[in-house]
Design an enzyme around this catalytic site. Structure first.
Site, PDB file in Angstrom:
ATOM      1  N   LYS A  69       0.847  -1.188   0.000  1.00 48.11           N
ATOM      2  CA  LYS A  69       0.000   0.000   0.000  1.00 48.11           C
ATOM      3  C   LYS A  69       0.887   1.244   0.000  1.00 48.11           C
ATOM      4  O   LYS A  69       1.788   1.372   0.826  1.00 48.11           O
ATOM      5  CB  LYS A  69      -0.917  -0.014   1.225  1.00 48.11           C
ATOM      6  CG  LYS A  69      -2.121   0.909   1.119  1.00 48.11           C
ATOM      7  CD  LYS A  69      -3.105   0.658   2.245  1.00 48.11           C
ATOM      8  CE  LYS A  69      -4.351   1.524   2.082  1.00 48.11           C
ATOM      9  NZ  LYS A  69      -5.318   1.316   3.165  1.00 48.11           N
TER      10      LYS A  69
ATOM     11  N   GLU B 210     -19.080  -5.541  10.615  1.00 46.23           N
ATOM     12  CA  GLU B 210     -19.998  -4.749  11.420  1.00 46.23           C
ATOM     13  C   GLU B 210     -21.068  -5.593  12.113  1.00 46.23           C
ATOM     14  O   GLU B 210     -21.448  -5.300  13.250  1.00 46.23           O
ATOM     15  CB  GLU B 210     -20.648  -3.670  10.546  1.00 46.23           C
ATOM     16  CG  GLU B 210     -19.702  -2.569  10.097  1.00 46.23           C
ATOM     17  CD  GLU B 210     -18.906  -2.922   8.853  1.00 46.23           C
ATOM     18  OE1 GLU B 210     -18.112  -2.088   8.404  1.00 46.23           O
ATOM     19  OE2 GLU B 210     -19.089  -4.050   8.328  1.00 46.23           O
TER      20      GLU B 210
ATOM     21  N   ARG C 247     -24.930  -2.284   7.793  1.00 40.45           N
ATOM     22  CA  ARG C 247     -24.600  -3.682   7.531  1.00 40.45           C
ATOM     23  C   ARG C 247     -24.954  -4.587   8.709  1.00 40.45           C
ATOM     24  O   ARG C 247     -24.983  -5.808   8.574  1.00 40.45           O
ATOM     25  CB  ARG C 247     -23.104  -3.789   7.214  1.00 40.45           C
ATOM     26  CG  ARG C 247     -22.704  -3.084   5.929  1.00 40.45           C
ATOM     27  CD  ARG C 247     -21.234  -2.685   5.906  1.00 40.45           C
ATOM     28  NE  ARG C 247     -20.336  -3.811   6.004  1.00 40.45           N
ATOM     29  CZ  ARG C 247     -19.802  -4.460   4.957  1.00 40.45           C
ATOM     30  NH1 ARG C 247     -20.115  -4.095   3.725  1.00 40.45           N
ATOM     31  NH2 ARG C 247     -18.977  -5.468   5.131  1.00 40.45           N
TER      32      ARG C 247
END
Length: 649
Positions: A293, A380, A408
């Site tokens: 990343k 979640e 969610r």
């Protein structure tokens, strides 16, 4: 870029010539490397003008190019999970010249958008759904006679532990349809990823037996003769043990998904080789790709958390210098400080987040209270059920999640929390319009999906001091509570706020003509609107504080003592605070003809500057003032008032 901030063809010749991605197939390796350099240059130039997703996009440049070289996604299928790493894909699919408009109103979206290009299939902004939609796409193509189409899902290791991913893998392994899953493993979600799946991927990455060697070992094991019992059973067990120890990826293999990798995700020729190979394989295949990343920009690679969505910055000799932003501290800062104070005050209080430690600014809380801090990853539903379990044990959990992501866990809010009447506290960050992130991230449905549940309390702070007051009240309340607040600066109230009493509002300014009842942070614009009207109308301004239970005395008094009432909220009008106000008025048998609800339309709001979007939706001070004038006209008020008739608390 030129002096007007527009990209110039001479500066990025390979990107400028791409009408679509098909030409990449004819690029040499040198041309592809040059194109990768151009993409990174464009991304760095973008960050000089505005905040945007950065490190994640730098990490997938080579992967994006290799995918478009080996597939034709005008007909083949490509799903980018989460979608915030879509920028390289947009640059090579004919949107280079529009790219300076990204994340601005009327410009390109910062996520996939089917209305922009045939290359974008879904407007994805939440993590974990790519494998499910890819399995469905492949199944659908078979049903309609399009078997030749290839289907690829690219999913990051941070999103991979999401429950829906394993539901999809379970289904894919059973269907056995051709499917390529690219696992983009960079050891990160936004923050460093957590959990045992992350540990499993680390072990795969550290395994010295790469694909070629593993393939040879696999062939050798297949040749081991099976003797009679019990030798046959012993050799069979040994065979599986050796495969598990050397081949890696057994979790996927046992799910009937072929595992290939890990391979270097920044080596374009290697990526092309393996993508070409898995493209021709039958059944579901997972290609494990290791990337970095922030790759290509040293500061971003060194600190990918900060550079996930950094503020606009200027690069000076390789050092990013961030532009300073003016303004008061954000609601998120006050929420963090309030959570920290609550954890310090009571060791039974915990805070739970779903891979959003950085977004919720909880890093200091994590460092100071490691035993009371829980990051469950991008899960979640689990976060809420986990909180319910803690609560049942006598703890007092705070679930700190973006409003849009809390959706969610809808079923767990219902079944595990509200049905059990457990006092879980939900801190709903980014409630309201999130500006340039757009419709996938606007938190404009939480009042509607929270207030319908029995036992639930729904409140919203309007100013800085209220954040800690509301959290304190919620932690003392023996029922579920939701606290919503926007991605915006929090104003300070000059006078001492009224104490928080569940279900009671607060009068901020008195007035004789009309009343504005503001829910949450819209109070600031409501007061500004009253100021604009000071010489025309005497406007009373109320801080509603609660959408549930709503203050019935306030509803009754507002309608009976005012010629008109405006309810104001940064939420959809359908099912929101205004709906709650009208429902309460009807239950009290009050005349609602003079009540006007101001909120977001029954349509998805596009991306853009938050203040511009507020004005567009009728929530700016000027827009609210205009609506008050219209309401006054309809009520027959045609007098002018001086500012002396208005008093402020």
């Amino acid at each position: 870029m030129n002096k007007d901030g527009q990209l110039t063809e001479a500066y990025h010749p390979h990107l400028a010539d791409l009408v679509d991605a098909s030409a990449l197939k004819d690029f040499s390796n040198d041309q592809l490397e040059a194109t990768a350099g151009e993409i990174r240059d464009v991304l760095c130039n973008l960050l000089a003008t505005r905040t945007a997703h950065f490190a994640s996009n730098l990490g997938v440049v080579e992967l994006c190019l290799a995918l478009h070289c080996e597939f034709d996604f005008r007909t083949d299928r490509l799903i980018w999970d989460t979608g915030h790493q879509i920028y390289p894909h947009k640059l090579v699919t004919g949107r280079y010249h529009e790219f300076p408009s990204i994340r601005t109103q009327g410009g390109l979206m910062g996520y996939p958008n089917p209305s922009e290009s045939e290359y974008d299939l879904f407007m994805t902004g939440h993590a974990g759904c790519s494998v499910s939609t890819a399995v469905g796409l492949r199944s659908g193509d078979i049903l309609v006679g399009q078997e030749k189409r290839r289907t690829v899902a690219v999913i990051g290791d941070g999103a991979f532990p999401s429950g829906i991913v394993f539901e999809a893998l379970n289904n894919a392994g059973e269907l056995e349809d051709d499917l390529t899953i690219v696992l983009n493993d960079n050891k990160m979600s936004i923050c460093p990823r957590v959990g045992s799946v992350a540990g499993y991927l680390d072990r795969l990455r550290g395994n010295p037996y790469y694909t070629g060697l593993k393939s040879e070992i696999g062939k050798l094991l297949e040749q081991i003769p099976m003797l009679g019992d019990p030798a046959e059973r012993f050799l069979a067990q040994m065979k599986e043990g050796v495969k598990a120890g050397l081949l890696g990826g057994m979790l996927f293999e046992e799910l009937n998904i072929r595992y290939i990798g890990p391979i270097d995700g920044h080596d374009i020729p290697l990526l092309r080789k393996y993508l070409a190979m898995v493209r021709e394989m039958k059944g579901p295949v997972l290609l494990h790709v290791v990337t970095e990343k922030g790759h290509g920009y040293k500061p971003a690679a060194a600190d990918p958390v900060y550079f996930h969505t950094p503020p606009a910055f200027e690069d000076r000799d390789g050092k990013p210098i961030a532009r300073k932003s003016d303004g008061l501290p954000a609601f998120t800062n006050h929420a963090r400080d309030s959570i920290s104070a609550a954890l310090a005050d009571n060791e039974k209080v915990s805070v739970i987040t779903a891979a959003m430690c950085q977004g919720n600014k909880l890093e200091p809380v994590r460092e100071k209270f490691p035993k009371q801090f829980f990051d469950v990853g991008i899960c979640e539903s689990h976060a809420v059920a986990f909180a319910a379990g803690q609560c049942k044990s006598g703890a007092r959990p705070i679930v700190d999640i973006y409003s849009t992501f809390l959706q969610r866990s809808y079923d767990q809010i219902f079944q595990e929390v509200c049905l059990q009447d457990l006092p879980v506290v939900f801190m709903m960050d980014r409630a309201g319009l999130t500006g340039p992130d757009g419709p996938t991230h606007h938190g404009v449905y939480d009042i509607g999906y929270m207030r319908m549940f029995p036992n639930m309390v729904v409140m919203a702070p309007a100013y800085a001091q209220e954040v800690e007051m509301m959290l304190s009240a919620a932690l003392q309340h023996d029922h579920p509570c939701g606290i919503r607040y926007p991605k915006a600066s929090a104003m300070q109230l000059e006078n001492i706020p009224a104490p928080i009493e569940i279900g009671k509002s607060e009068v901020i300014r008195e007035g004789d003509d009309g009343t504005i009842v503001a829910f949450g942070a819209t109070l600031e614009n409501a007061l500004a609107a009253a100021d604009l009207l000071a010489e025309e109308l005497s406007i009373r301004v109320i801080n509603a504080r609660f959408a549930k239970p709503i203050d019935l005395d306030m509803v009754r008094d507002s309608i009976q003592s005012s010629r008109f009432v405006l309810t104001v909220e940064e939420h959809t009008k359908v099912g929101g605070f205004g709906s709650a106000f009208i429902e309460a008025a009807v239950s009290e048998r009050l005349d609602t003809r003079s009540v006007y609800t101001v909120g977001l339309p029954d349509s998805f709001v596009e991306h853009g500057d938050r203040n511009d979007l507020l004005h567009q939706c009728g929530l700016s001070p000027q827009a609210l003032a205009d609506q008050c004038r219209q309401a006054a006209k309809e009520a027959g008020i045609d007098r002018s008032f001086s500012s002396s008739s208005v008093t402020t608390k």
